[in-house]
Design an enzyme around this catalytic site. Structure first.
Site, PDB file in Angstrom:
ATOM      1  N   ASP A 205      16.366 -26.508 -15.771  1.00 39.20           N
ATOM      2  CA  ASP A 205      15.597 -27.745 -15.871  1.00 39.20           C
ATOM      3  C   ASP A 205      15.662 -28.561 -14.581  1.00 39.20           C
ATOM      4  O   ASP A 205      16.190 -28.116 -13.587  1.00 39.20           O
ATOM      5  CB  ASP A 205      16.188 -28.583 -17.014  1.00 39.20           C
ATOM      6  CG  ASP A 205      15.116 -29.202 -17.876  1.00 39.20           C
ATOM      7  OD1 ASP A 205      14.187 -29.786 -17.325  1.00 39.20           O
ATOM      8  OD2 ASP A 205      15.222 -29.074 -19.107  1.00 39.20           O
ATOM      9  N   HIS A 206      15.138 -29.778 -14.683  1.00 42.06           N
ATOM     10  CA  HIS A 206      15.360 -30.758 -13.622  1.00 42.06           C
ATOM     11  C   HIS A 206      16.586 -31.568 -14.005  1.00 42.06           C
ATOM     12  O   HIS A 206      16.948 -31.668 -15.180  1.00 42.06           O
ATOM     13  CB  HIS A 206      14.157 -31.686 -13.493  1.00 42.06           C
ATOM     14  CG  HIS A 206      12.964 -31.028 -12.872  1.00 42.06           C
ATOM     15  ND1 HIS A 206      12.867 -30.817 -11.504  1.00 42.06           N
ATOM     16  CD2 HIS A 206      11.831 -30.515 -13.412  1.00 42.06           C
ATOM     17  CE1 HIS A 206      11.712 -30.213 -11.242  1.00 42.06           C
ATOM     18  NE2 HIS A 206      11.066 -30.009 -12.377  1.00 42.06           N
ATOM     19  N   GLY A 207      17.205 -32.193 -12.994  1.00 46.63           N
ATOM     20  CA  GLY A 207      18.370 -33.016 -13.280  1.00 46.63           C
ATOM     21  C   GLY A 207      18.721 -33.891 -12.099  1.00 46.63           C
ATOM     22  O   GLY A 207      18.012 -33.902 -11.078  1.00 46.63           O
TER      23      GLY A 207
END
Ligand SMILES: *[C@@H]1O[C@H](CO)[C@@H](O)[C@H](O)[C@H]1NC(C)=O
Ligand SMILES: *[C@@H]1O[C@H](CO)[C@@H](O)[C@H](O)[C@H]1NC(C)=O
Ligand SMILES: *[C@@H]1O[C@H](CO)[C@@H](O)[C@H](O)[C@H]1NC(C)=O
Length: 449
Positions: free
Chosen positions: A145-147
């Site tokens: 994912d993004h983070g």
């Protein structure tokens, strides 16, 4: 007759106890990002599913969370298929997605992880699959994912913090929900989900795509080689590596440690994968978490691949680099060229506005923070997170500057600078910092929704 029944009962009991002692393997695989530009994060999860399923773990024990807007996306030239690299092997076929679309949330993720059937039912309005594990079971959790620092992003803006994840895992440990738990996280700043947080005595081992302070990378973004699949990336650098490795490894003999070493070599030049928690767990065989592969050695060699000459782009600026990729190859002066060039300019303005917002915060507190090196240094250099400060500060950014928090392009870029906030948390009282965020938001046009 009574004696006969008794024997059967006894046999059954012995059998169940033996089963339980051996333990089951469970997997929770999640990608929350949607849209064509985030193709690779869902592909990472789909391929991980295939590899684990092929390893013999039944669907009842694998939970998949993914938005599921890629296979049928209007931009997909291979309708109904999803690839994880230019080998064009379809990783979507047969994938069993348990939670998709609006059900891809942090709350449902955590409820499924802790085996909270009632919680899932309350959240989704229906029965849903959860990790129904016991003290002898192993659990594998994977997120692509993004983070950002201490954060894994979820689409609705209700993000997962390192503190929340740690709390859920700790409670699961206390409730004897697992023997070993292994987590792989491929997001920017993924190391910050565990560094100096995850204890080493609760049976958990975690591997992250990158350190606490650096971005993670996407690969297979080179339209030059595959024009039909242009304008996106097919996977994460770390993810492609571990999933393909697992697909080709002899999982009963290869250990998690070996996989980590391979991943480190493959990510070299771009990011540094990290290990956290109880490192002894890394000496266990991969088959304990991914099932056992039955691939023939020949096929194994064919699947082994190199990521050496790949173009890798940082996830927090993925959309921007994809536009740059797209511009190459468009004839100068053509309408398409003009449109993409305009989009790039728009993006650059957006990033400038994010920079001004983030830099206005320290400046509002104390003009001595204004020198550029000081702010630049703070973005990438930060220590342990003071959660008593950082949590309310995140809340302030969310409520005072929704224009950044709920705008995907702006948010991922802003998160890469949250080191500023973590540093300030150690230097000034939280109320002063929250007031500075309010001021910075008031003067920034991007903050309005
Ligand atoms: C589910 O909802 C019911 C009714 O609102 C509530 O009593 C219960 O505590 C909830 N359970 C969980 C686990 O959230
Ligand atoms: C993480 O959990 C452990 C208990 O397992 C606890 O001691 C520690 O304070 C937690 N850390 C954070 C940052 O919440
Ligand atoms: C780490 O895990 C190993 C293997 O399960 C176990 O033997 C050891 O006691 C664990 N260490 C700690 C500190 O819990």
């Amino acid at each position: 007759m009574a004696g006969y029944k008794c024997v059967i009962l006894l046999l059954c009991l012995t059998f169940t106890t033996a089963q339980a002692a051996k333990g089951k393997t469970w997997a929770l695989l999640a990608a929350s990002a949607n849209g064509w530009g985030n193709y690779g994060m869902q592909a990472d999860v789909y391929h991980a599913y295939q590899v684990i399923k092929k390893g013999g773990i039944p669907d009842e024990q694998i939970i998949v969370m993914a938005y599921d807007d890629i296979a049928q996306n209007s931009l997909n030239p291979f309708k109904g298929k999803v690839f994880h690299s230019y080998d064009m092997m379809d990783v979507y076929k047969g994938v069993n997605i348990d939670y998709s679309g609006k059900s891809v949330t942090k709350e449902i993720f955590l409820a499924a992880l802790r085996g909270d059937k009632e919680g899932v039912k309350n959240l989704t309005g229906r029965e849903g699959k959860v990790i129904d594990s016991g003290p002898n079971d192993n659990i594998f959790v994977y997120i692509s994912d993004h983070g950002g620092p201490g954060i894994v992003c979820w689409l609705d803006g209700n993000d997962l913090t390192a503190k929340e994840l740690n709390k859920t895992i700790t409670t699961m440990h206390q409730n004897k929900r697992y023997k070993h738990m292994v987590l792989y996280i491929d997001t920017c700043n993924a190391g910050s989900m565990f560094k100096n947080i995850l204890p080493n005595d609760i049976g958990v081992y975690a591997v992250t795509a990158t350190t606490a302070t650096e971005p993670a990378f996407s690969v297979e973004c080179n339209s030059q080689y595959f024009s039909d699949l242009s304008w996106t990336c097919l996977g994460g650098l770390f993810s492609i590596n571990w999933v393909y490795e697992t697909e080709s490894d002899e999982r009963t003999s290869a250990t998690l440690e070996q996989q980590f070493k391979e991943a480190k070599i493959a990510c070299e030049k771009f990011s540094v994968p990290k290990q956290y928690g109880n490192h002894s767990i890394a000496r266990l065989a991969q088959s304990k978490f991914f099932g056992d592969s039955a691939l023939k050695p020949k096929l194994r060699r064919r699947l082994r691949r190199s990521t050496k000459n790949m173009q890798a782009i940082p996830k927090h600026m993925q959309a921007y680099y994809l536009l740059q990729n797209r511009l190459v190859g468009l004839p100068n002066g053509s309408p398409e060229h003009e449109t993409v060039a305009k989009d790039i300019t728009r993006y650059e303005t957006l990033m400038d506005q994010v920079d001004s917002f983030m830099e206005a915060i320290p400046y509002t507190i104390d003009a001595s923070f204004q020198t550029n090196e000081n702010v630049e240094w703070r973005k990438r250099n930060f220590g342990d997170i003071d959660w008593k400060c950082y949590e309310p500060v995140i809340e302030s950014v969310k409520t005072k500057c929704p224009g950044i928090w709920y705008n995907e392009e702006a948010k991922y870029y802003a998160l890469s600078q949250f080191g500023i906030l973590i540093n300030l948390c150690n230097e000034v009282p939280v109320e002063k910092l929250r007031a500075a965020i309010t001021c910075a938001a008031d003067i920034n046009p991007l903050c309005k929704l």
